[in-house]
Design an enzyme around this catalytic site. Structure first.
Site, PDB file in Angstrom:
ATOM      1  N   MET A  11       0.735  -1.164   0.404  1.00 29.71           N
ATOM      2  CA  MET A  11      -0.607   0.068   0.042  1.00 29.71           C
ATOM      3  C   MET A  11       0.924   1.146   0.349  1.00 29.71           C
ATOM      4  O   MET A  11       1.606   0.952   0.703  1.00 29.71           O
ATOM      5  CB  MET A  11      -0.878  -0.130   1.520  1.00 29.71           C
ATOM      6  CG  MET A  11      -1.287  -1.096   1.825  1.00 29.71           C
ATOM      7  SD  MET A  11      -3.172  -0.506  -0.096  1.00 29.71           S
ATOM      8  CE  MET A  11      -3.834   0.418   0.561  1.00 29.71           C
ATOM      9  N   LYS A  15       1.184   2.219  -6.644  1.00 33.96           N
ATOM     10  CA  LYS A  15       0.097   1.879  -8.413  1.00 33.96           C
ATOM     11  C   LYS A  15      -0.327   1.682  -9.298  1.00 33.96           C
ATOM     12  O   LYS A  15      -0.081   1.849  -9.807  1.00 33.96           O
ATOM     13  CB  LYS A  15       0.184  -0.180  -7.411  1.00 33.96           C
ATOM     14  CG  LYS A  15       1.215  -0.674  -6.870  1.00 33.96           C
ATOM     15  CD  LYS A  15       0.611  -1.478  -6.399  1.00 33.96           C
ATOM     16  CE  LYS A  15      -0.710  -1.657  -4.960  1.00 33.96           C
ATOM     17  NZ  LYS A  15      -0.464  -0.510  -4.088  1.00 33.96           N
ATOM     18  N   ASP A  84      -6.226  -1.970 -12.882  1.00 36.96           N
ATOM     19  CA  ASP A  84      -5.394  -2.258 -11.699  1.00 36.96           C
ATOM     20  C   ASP A  84      -6.599  -2.957 -10.396  1.00 36.96           C
ATOM     21  O   ASP A  84      -7.074  -3.056 -11.176  1.00 36.96           O
ATOM     22  CB  ASP A  84      -6.668  -0.375 -11.799  1.00 36.96           C
ATOM     23  CG  ASP A  84      -5.577   0.221 -10.223  1.00 36.96           C
ATOM     24  OD1 ASP A  84      -4.698   0.203  -9.937  1.00 36.96           O
ATOM     25  OD2 ASP A  84      -6.012   1.183  -9.813  1.00 36.96           O
ATOM     26  N   GLU A  85      -5.827  -2.987 -10.002  1.00 38.06           N
ATOM     27  CA  GLU A  85      -6.817  -4.216  -8.499  1.00 38.06           C
ATOM     28  C   GLU A  85      -6.237  -4.636  -8.575  1.00 38.06           C
ATOM     29  O   GLU A  85      -6.994  -5.576  -8.268  1.00 38.06           O
ATOM     30  CB  GLU A  85      -6.915  -3.227  -7.556  1.00 38.06           C
ATOM     31  CG  GLU A  85      -6.960  -1.759  -7.264  1.00 38.06           C
ATOM     32  CD  GLU A  85      -6.407  -1.158  -6.171  1.00 38.06           C
ATOM     33  OE1 GLU A  85      -6.341  -2.669  -5.468  1.00 38.06           O
ATOM     34  OE2 GLU A  85      -6.253  -0.317  -5.594  1.00 38.06           O
ATOM     35  N   CYS A 144      10.794   3.003   9.753  1.00 38.40           N
ATOM     36  CA  CYS A 144      12.263   1.809   9.811  1.00 38.40           C
ATOM     37  C   CYS A 144      12.740   2.935   8.861  1.00 38.40           C
ATOM     38  O   CYS A 144      14.416   2.912   9.106  1.00 38.40           O
ATOM     39  CB  CYS A 144      11.614   1.554  10.530  1.00 38.40           C
ATOM     40  SG  CYS A 144      11.766  -0.276   9.366  1.00 38.40           S
TER      41      CYS A 144
END
Length: 195
Positions: A11, A15, A84-85, A144
């Site tokens: 996520m 994309k 897409d998706e 991080c």
């Protein structure tokens, strides 16, 4: 020769923006693009593909019962397909896209997630890993700084969710891209806080 491409990422890895930019690039060269998406993805409207950075376009909406090969055969005037998706397509639909590549020599570019919030493959993604000619990761990072590979589902208090159905549509309010280490640490800290 045409190929079946799978471009996946966690996520927030852009994309959909990549899919829409690719669509623009093909159209700028005078090629006609069949932009498709699964019906389950109705966050931005049933027939709209929209990226977080504001790019958007209308798309053909496929239900789980749509035969993408048969549907394409009724159109036949497209030079390329962008999906897409694609993680939400069925394995049969991925095979139908593969058939379009093989029989009609039409390139198909699929963009989507690899895994769900529990790190399990989606059906469409699994099939793409099995049959795609080209597989490319679109990378993003965890807070991080490491590469993010987990689509961590979060609740209203920002806690990592570890139970529930595979599909819950949402954006930055429902999911955070994390490295596996940070995801596991968050789950462990939550368990300690509950005990």
């Amino acid at each position: 020769m045409a190929k079946l491409y799978f471009k996946y990422g966690a996520m927030g890895s852009s994309k959909t923006a990549n899919a829409l930019i690719t669509k623009f690039n093909y159209e700028e060269r005078g090629m006609k693009v069949w932009l498709i998406k699964p019906s389950i993805d109705d966050r931005d409207g049933a027939d709209t593909v929209r990226s977080r950075i504001g790019l958007q376009a209308k798309a053909y909406v496929a239900t789980p019962k749509t035969d993408l090969y048969e549907q394409f055969m009724t159109l036949r005037d497209y030079h390329v397909i962008i999906a897409d998706e694609c993680q939400f397509f069925t394995a049969d639909q991925i095979d139908q896209l593969r058939l379009i590549v093989d029989k009609l020599n039409i390139p198909v570019l699929c963009f989507g997630l690899r895994t769900d919030f529990l790190t399990h493959l989606f059906e469409g993604s699994r099939r793409l890993f099995e049959v795609a000619d080209s597989i490319t990761e679109i990378k993003t990072i965890c807070t991080c700084g490491k590469k993010a590979i987990v689509n961590a589902r979060i609740d209203g208090e920002g806690r990592v969710v570890t139970e529930g159905g595979q599909i819950l549509l949402g954006g930055n309010d429902s999911y955070v891209a994390m490295c596996h280490s940070c995801w596991m640490q968050a789950i462990e800290q939550q368990k300690k806080g509950e005990g």
